[in-house]
Design a protein around this motif. Structure first.
Motif, PDB file in Angstrom:
ATOM      1  N   GLY A   1      10.460  18.277  67.674  1.00 36.19           N
ATOM      2  CA  GLY A   1      10.438  17.204  66.701  1.00 36.19           C
ATOM      3  C   GLY A   1       9.538  16.095  67.208  1.00 36.19           C
ATOM      4  O   GLY A   1       8.389  16.321  67.602  1.00 36.19           O
ATOM      5  N   TYR A   2      10.067  14.868  67.207  1.00 34.75           N
ATOM      6  CA  TYR A   2       9.309  13.739  67.740  1.00 34.75           C
ATOM      7  C   TYR A   2       9.292  13.726  69.261  1.00 34.75           C
ATOM      8  O   TYR A   2       8.480  13.024  69.871  1.00 34.75           O
ATOM      9  N   ASN A   3      10.193  14.440  69.876  1.00 33.21           N
ATOM     10  CA  ASN A   3      10.325  14.398  71.320  1.00 33.21           C
ATOM     11  C   ASN A   3       9.379  15.368  72.023  1.00 33.21           C
ATOM     12  O   ASN A   3       9.152  16.485  71.558  1.00 33.21           O
ATOM     13  N   ALA A   4       8.872  14.923  73.142  1.00 34.67           N
ATOM     14  CA  ALA A   4       7.969  15.773  73.920  1.00 34.67           C
ATOM     15  C   ALA A   4       8.427  15.808  75.375  1.00 34.67           C
ATOM     16  O   ALA A   4       8.847  14.797  75.941  1.00 34.67           O
ATOM     17  N   LEU A   5       8.328  16.991  75.976  1.00 31.22           N
ATOM     18  CA  LEU A   5       8.583  17.144  77.408  1.00 31.22           C
ATOM     19  C   LEU A   5       7.233  16.944  78.090  1.00 31.22           C
ATOM     20  O   LEU A   5       6.269  17.659  77.811  1.00 31.22           O
ATOM     21  N   LEU A   6       7.148  15.947  78.948  1.00 31.64           N
ATOM     22  CA  LEU A   6       5.883  15.583  79.582  1.00 31.64           C
ATOM     23  C   LEU A   6       5.872  15.913  81.074  1.00 31.64           C
ATOM     24  O   LEU A   6       6.913  15.877  81.748  1.00 31.64           O
ATOM     25  N   ARG A   7       4.694  16.208  81.558  1.00 32.04           N
ATOM     26  CA  ARG A   7       4.504  16.451  82.995  1.00 32.04           C
ATOM     27  C   ARG A   7       3.303  15.652  83.448  1.00 32.04           C
ATOM     28  O   ARG A   7       2.230  15.731  82.847  1.00 32.04           O
ATOM     29  N   TYR A   8       3.482  14.892  84.523  1.00 34.61           N
ATOM     30  CA  TYR A   8       2.398  14.082  85.040  1.00 34.61           C
ATOM     31  C   TYR A   8       1.217  14.956  85.461  1.00 34.61           C
ATOM     32  O   TYR A   8       1.402  16.038  86.035  1.00 34.61           O
ATOM     33  N   GLU A   9       0.031  14.473  85.196  1.00 32.36           N
ATOM     34  CA  GLU A   9      -1.175  15.184  85.602  1.00 32.36           C
ATOM     35  C   GLU A   9      -1.217  15.267  87.120  1.00 32.36           C
ATOM     36  O   GLU A   9      -0.980  14.276  87.827  1.00 32.36           O
ATOM     37  N   GLY A  10      -1.481  16.458  87.613  1.00 32.01           N
ATOM     38  CA  GLY A  10      -1.543  16.674  89.053  1.00 32.01           C
ATOM     39  C   GLY A  10      -0.346  17.432  89.584  1.00 32.01           C
ATOM     40  O   GLY A  10      -0.350  17.896  90.727  1.00 32.01           O
ATOM     41  N   PHE A  11       0.704  17.596  88.791  1.00 27.36           N
ATOM     42  CA  PHE A  11       1.894  18.319  89.235  1.00 27.36           C
ATOM     43  C   PHE A  11       1.768  19.838  89.042  1.00 27.36           C
ATOM     44  O   PHE A  11       2.621  20.593  89.505  1.00 27.36           O
ATOM     45  N   GLU A  12       0.722  20.243  88.346  1.00 29.30           N
ATOM     46  CA  GLU A  12       0.450  21.671  88.128  1.00 29.30           C
ATOM     47  C   GLU A  12       1.689  22.384  87.578  1.00 29.30           C
ATOM     48  O   GLU A  12       2.148  22.078  86.494  1.00 29.30           O
ATOM     49  N   ASN A  13       2.284  23.312  88.342  1.00 29.73           N
ATOM     50  CA  ASN A  13       3.456  24.074  87.886  1.00 29.73           C
ATOM     51  C   ASN A  13       4.779  23.484  88.377  1.00 29.73           C
ATOM     52  O   ASN A  13       5.837  24.097  88.211  1.00 29.73           O
ATOM     53  N   ASP A  14       4.712  22.344  88.979  1.00 27.06           N
ATOM     54  CA  ASP A  14       5.914  21.675  89.487  1.00 27.06           C
ATOM     55  C   ASP A  14       6.566  20.879  88.367  1.00 27.06           C
ATOM     56  O   ASP A  14       5.992  19.929  87.843  1.00 27.06           O
ATOM     57  N   SER A  15       7.791  21.274  87.968  1.00 29.55           N
ATOM     58  CA  SER A  15       8.489  20.625  86.850  1.00 29.55           C
ATOM     59  C   SER A  15       9.551  19.634  87.315  1.00 29.55           C
ATOM     60  O   SER A  15      10.366  19.173  86.519  1.00 29.55           O
ATOM     61  N   SER A  16       9.545  19.315  88.606  1.00 32.46           N
ATOM     62  CA  SER A  16      10.608  18.477  89.163  1.00 32.46           C
ATOM     63  C   SER A  16      10.699  17.092  88.550  1.00 32.46           C
ATOM     64  O   SER A  16      11.776  16.496  88.501  1.00 32.46           O
ATOM     65  N   LEU A  17       9.581  16.550  88.116  1.00 28.79           N
ATOM     66  CA  LEU A  17       9.599  15.213  87.527  1.00 28.79           C
ATOM     67  C   LEU A  17       9.296  15.225  86.033  1.00 28.79           C
ATOM     68  O   LEU A  17       8.951  14.192  85.457  1.00 28.79           O
ATOM     69  N   ASP A  18       9.390  16.387  85.399  1.00 31.20           N
ATOM     70  CA  ASP A  18       9.197  16.460  83.946  1.00 31.20           C
ATOM     71  C   ASP A  18      10.219  15.564  83.255  1.00 31.20           C
ATOM     72  O   ASP A  18      11.364  15.424  83.724  1.00 31.20           O
ATOM     73  N   PHE A  19       9.819  14.963  82.165  1.00 36.59           N
ATOM     74  CA  PHE A  19      10.737  14.058  81.461  1.00 36.59           C
ATOM     75  C   PHE A  19      10.463  14.112  79.956  1.00 36.59           C
ATOM     76  O   PHE A  19       9.368  14.456  79.517  1.00 36.59           O
ATOM     77  N   TRP A  20      11.502  13.775  79.173  1.00 39.44           N
ATOM     78  CA  TRP A  20      11.401  13.762  77.717  1.00 39.44           C
ATOM     79  C   TRP A  20      11.196  12.334  77.223  1.00 39.44           C
ATOM     80  O   TRP A  20      11.754  11.389  77.780  1.00 39.44           O
TER      81      TRP A  20
END
Length: 628
Positions: A202-221
């Motif tokens: 929907g309006y929400n997106a799961l974001l990953r900081y540039e440079g984290f590649e495949n590391d999802s540890s700091l992914d946020f909505w």
């Protein structure tokens, strides 16, 4: 574009913020900018078989004359009162940390005087409880966690044309880059970094900081339409620093070169995205505007109400005679239930005159052009006539499609519909549908699309067959060609999550799921509640919203019940459904050939067999096709 980059190497941890007489009476571009390198049990009294006791009012009567499959209630009003009150009790139980259950004690029992009187009294009860009924708090519920932990998908924003950005969402998808606050930083000032969209809901997106590649540890909505989401380049033009997250600060020595390489050719939000969001959240309806809206205590008529508040396009309407402003009704500004002042008189619809002889200071009539327009129809030739039979969604039980009759033909294509077997003698529970409404269907629609058709209450000749019923009632079916057969390319799929209004208590917007799709008709299930509370809703209903709509507009979202409660309810529902199927054993579907031979003497009908969960948007199989 990267002038806002700051090569600061400090360690981090800053966070982002984020009364009555009646009368008859400019879109975003199709592609996103490209970043360049510069820039839910009846009982037998005394053990006598065939008798039942109403669980709401306590009236004892012949079981077969009782309402609903389970014969638990003497009338639809008692059924609805019980359901709503049980639901209330369940919500209150949840607030107290107890699992919700539909076996919760009914809040109030009262003798049945008449069906209509009971329904009116039920509505009055709702009004009296308005001040004390607590809403379920949304704290603790996160759409992101709910989506992630269950691998759910959400309906895209483009499915909701009435919602903010619904018509100008553009190509926002996975991979789009944005500038967002950097929460992995200890600087005293608010800094930003670039992130990519990993998943959309929907309006929400799961974001990953540039440079984290495949590391999802700091992914946020986060909500894409929120104030902290910007297109790439915003920091440079706004003088805001771009600082890499502390966790990966050591990975590169030249972060500017890294960003240029990673972002060249990537997509970002349009530069005027926030402006478009703001414009799409401007609503033409204003407080103190007067409208005509359905009378919730007498569905056959309208009343004058005044707009008390507007939230995300949803209107809280207070009936004009309500001195304490507690007699209200919620609906969307595009709802077919509201009209301009004078509409009822113009088409011959019943209308309750207000006890107020003149407008109150500051109140003014809403301009007619603000209301949703219906399609023009040609009633000059073959048209609907009083007494014709059809199938219709029961406005008092939206989980059921019922045998219905056209009781009156009004002007401009409007029809008064009555649900067979449960109508009040004075027609006070007739409901107004437009001829093009997606909530009315030709005889045979449920059969063709494998939907259970609810027969008239007390009708004993089961399984129900239209041919027999038409002959017994000396009636004819409304011509198939008069119904709306248009099926838009809606984009919904079974399993998609969304936020949906509980139309039986329309102030509540709940976490919901699409569980069936019959062309343009959606079966909406409220997460955490039993299936008996599901509702049939049109795909273009203004009462459906994308995930994140409540957060965006500031409306309170009703979260689902806890998992343990859902599991126990699921088991209970399965047992109830099994009992129901045994009670109605033999109520099987007729084949299309049988129906063809039985419907309307002397008429030839051809049938297009439709899928039970049609996900294609074509109209094939949608209706019985009448041959000339």
């Amino acid at each position: 574009m990267f002038d806002g980059y700051d090569s600061c190497s400090e360690d981090t941890s800053s966070s982002s913020s984020s009364e009555e007489s009646e009368e008859e009476v400019s879109p975003l571009p199709s592609s996103l900018p490209i970043i360049k390198n510069n820039g839910q049990v009846y009982t037998y009294p005394d053990g006598k078989s065939g008798m039942a006791t109403c669980e709401m009012c306590g009236m004892v009567g012949v079981r077969d004359a009782f309402y609903s499959k389970t014969k638990r209630f003497c009338s639809v009003s008692c059924s609805r009162s019980y359901s709503s009150n049980s639901k209330k009790a369940s919500i209150l139980a949840r607030l107290q940390g107890k699992p919700p259950t539909k076996k919760a004690k009914v809040l109030q029992k009262q003798p049945l005087v008449a069906k209509l009187a009971a329904y009116a009294q039920y509505q009055a009860t709702l009004q009296n409880q308005a001040k004390t009924k607590a809403a379920v708090p949304v704290e603790g519920f996160s759409w992101g966690n709910y989506i992630n932990s269950n691998s759910f998908t959400a309906a895209p924003v483009t499915c909701f044309k009435h919602a903010p950005m619904g018509t100008c969402w553009g190509d926002i998808s996975e991979g789009v880059r944005v500038e967002v606050p950097n929460t992995d930083c200890s600087l005293p000032t608010k800094v930003f970094w670039i992130a990519g969209i990993v998943k959309l809901a929907g309006y929400n997106a799961l974001l990953r900081y540039e440079g984290f590649e495949n590391d999802s540890s700091l992914d946020f909505w986060c909500n894409v339409c929120g104030s902290d989401i910007h297109p790439v380049g915003w920091c440079a033009t706004s003088g805001k620093p771009l600082v890499p997250p502390r966790t990966i600060q050591h990975k590169y020595t030249n972060w500017k070169a890294f960003l240029v390489k990673r972002l060249t050719g990537a997509k970002t939000l349009p530069p005027d995205f926030s402006q478009k969001v703001s414009e799409s959240m401007q609503y033409p309806f204003k407080t103190s505007m007067r409208v005509e809206v359905v009378d919730k205590t007498h569905l056959c008529r309208t009343r004058v109400a005044v707009v008390e508040s507007v939230v995300g396009g949803r209107l809280r309407l207070v009936y004009e005679e309500s001195e304490d402003k507690t007699d209200d009704f919620w609906c969307h500004m595009y709802s077919p239930l509201i009209h301009h002042i004078g509409w009822s008189r113009s088409i011959g619809h019943r209308f309750k005159r207000s006890d107020i002889t003149k407008k109150q200071d500051g109140h003014f009539d809403a301009p007619p052009h603000l209301f949703m327009k219906v399609k023009e129809v040609d009633a000059a030739g073959e048209w609907f006539k009083e007494g014709m039979k059809l199938e219709a969604i029961d406005p008092l039980n939206l989980s059921a499609i019922c045998v219905a009759t056209i009781r009156k033909v009004l002007a401009d294509g409007y029809l008064m519909i009555g649900i067979d077997g449960s109508e009040a003698a004075d027609g006070s529970d007739w409901f107004c549908y437009h001829a093009t409404s997606p909530s009315i269907f030709p005889v045979g629609f449920c059969e063709i699309n494998m939907i259970e058709l609810t027969p008239p209450r007390g009708y004993a000749k089961l399984p129900f067959k239209w041919f027999d019923y038409l002959r017994e009632t000396d009636s004819i079916a409304a011509p198939v060609k008069l119904f709306n057969k248009e099926v838009p390319n809606h984009g919904f799929h079974v399993g998609m999550k969304l936020e949906a209004v509980d139309l039986m208590e329309p102030r509540l917007v709940c976490v919901a799921t699409v569980t069936r799709i019959i062309h343009r008709l959606l079966r909406i299930h409220f997460d955490g509640w039993e299936d008996e509370y599901d509702q049939w809703v049109d795909c273009e209903s203004p009462d459906l919203y994308p995930v994140g709509w409540c957060q965006l507009t500031g409306y309170q979202l009703q979260p689902p019940a806890p998992q343990s409660s859902r599991d126990s309810q699921s088991s209970s529902s399965k047992q109830k459904k099994k009992a129901k199927s045994q009670q109605y054993k033999g109520h099987k579907k007729m084949s299309s050939l049988q129906l063809k031979e039985e419907l309307l003497d002397g008429e030839e009908y051809g049938f297009l067999q439709g899928a039970s969960d049609q996900e294609s948007n074509g109209s094939a199989g949608y209706y019985i096709k009448q041959e000339p």
